[in-house]
Design an enzyme around this catalytic site. Structure first.
Site, short mmCIF file in Angstrom:
data_model
loop_
_atom_site.label_atom_id
_atom_site.label_comp_id
_atom_site.label_asym_id
_atom_site.label_seq_id
_atom_site.Cartn_x
_atom_site.Cartn_y
_atom_site.Cartn_z
N HIS A 1 55.44 -54.62 -77.82
CA HIS A 1 55.89 -54.87 -79.18
C HIS A 1 57.08 -53.97 -79.51
CE1 HIS A 1 52.44 -57.30 -79.59
NE2 HIS A 1 51.69 -56.56 -80.39
N CYS B 1 47.71 -52.89 -82.93
CA CYS B 1 48.66 -52.44 -81.92
C CYS B 1 50.01 -52.04 -82.52
CB CYS B 1 48.84 -53.51 -80.85
SG CYS B 1 49.00 -55.18 -81.49
#
Length: 342
Positions: free
Chosen positions: A242, A130
């Site tokens: 994130h 990711c």
């Protein structure tokens, strides 16, 4: 014309997000089959306005399946992806099981969609880590413009990257602190509530963690093996999305204004960069959005041709589920996927 799609790991965070995104993007589905382990057989999941019951992976016939989206972990993927591909379905795997296999393309469609053709070797396409996915979406247009020599990245990764148990641990620890109940770490090595942990995945012999190694190796495979990259991966008490602080050194001169203009035109990128309080994106605002957000673009005067920036993206979407669905869309758009006869 629609396709028969299977989603393995449909009851997990990413699996459910895959179902949501397939519905949101109106992916051409004739039939969607959610699959899970035996203990989750019969569990209901939502797909658009439908409610579907999960079937078991180990008894499912994939011979009439066009695409299988895998989000059930590396061990299951290692065992099942070759079996599923052997039955004729194209496997798009979200785990790390196949990312480093030379015969399996590692794809971020905005960056290296042409490499999808390599799926024919094993019938498998890998989804990147990711953190890597959002990083390369931002690096690609800048690399094309000025050639990247070196990248230094520090990630600030949400707990959802470690699964539902990790999200529960942050929630329970946060509540416990307010009633003077000292948290007991279980999923993480140290307390995550009101803390940051510079440790994701296992430590390797060279002192890097496996998560940091993934970002370094995957960026080279997706973008350019000549790029030098170092990473520090940090877990932060954020539920979803994130963030990354990124420093880039280029071979050719590039100004912050030039980079800003390039990124504004780049696929998948959204520049929010005002030099004022609040003129940037945080993980809270990025959650639920498909874009990779770029803020704080500025010149780094400590090196020749250097830039620094802040990159944020929803890790469950672009970092996992959305990217997998975009790969499936690319297979169709490039003519690689022909609907099987019912």
């Amino acid at each position: 014309m629609g396709y028969r799609i299977a989603v393995v790991g449909a009851t997990g965070n990413v699996g459910r997000e895959m179902l949501n995104i397939l519905a949101e993007r109106e992916f051409p589905v004739d039939e969607l089959v959610p699959l899970a382990s035996r203990r989750s057989q019969g569990t209901e999941v939502s797909f658009g306005d439908k409610t579907l019951k999960c079937k078991t992976l180990d008894s499912f016939d994939f011979s009439n399946t066009d695409i299988c989206l895998m989000s059930a972990g590396g061990e299951i993927s290692k065992e099942w992806s070759p079996k599923i591909a052997a039955q004729g379905a194209i496997v798009i795997d979200n785990s790390s099981a196949w990312r480093y296999d030379a015969d399996v393309p590692l794809i971020v469609p905005e960056v290296n969609a042409d490499a999808i053709s390599g799926y024919t070797k094993k019938g498998i396409i890998a989804n990147p880590n990711c953190s890597t996915a959002q990083l390369v979406v931002a690096l690609k247009p800048l690399h094309d413009a000025a050639t990247i020599k070196r990248v230094v990245v520090a990630t600030y990764q949400s707990v959802s990257g470690a699964g539902k148990d990790a999200m529960d641990e942050l929630w329970n620890q946060t509540k416990g602190i307010f009633v003077n109940d000292e948290p007991e770490p279980k999923k993480f090595a140290k307390r995550i509530a009101f803390n940051v942990i510079p440790h994701i995945d296992v430590f390797m012999d060279d002192g890097y963690t496996k998560e940091e190694w993934k970002v370094m190796v995957e960026t080279k495979k997706i973008l350019d093996p000549k790029i030098k990259l170092t990473c520090t991966a940090v877990r932060v008490p954020v539920f979803v999305s994130h963030s990354e602080a990124v420093n880039i050194e280029f071979e050719k001169p590039i100004s912050a204004d030039e980079a800003r203009d390039i990124l504004r035109e780049a696929p998948g990128c959204l520049v929010i960069d005002k030099r004022e309080p609040g003129g940037y994106i945080t993980p809270y605002e990025a959650t639920g959005d498909d874009a990779t957000f770029i803020s704080r673009i500025r010149e780094d005067f400590t090196v020749e041709n250097g830039l620094s920036m802040w990159i944020v993206s929803d890790n469950l979407r672009k970092g996992a589920a959305l990217n997998a669905v975009q790969i499936a869309e690319s297979l169709i758009n490039r003519g690689y996927l022909k609907k099987k006869a019912a």
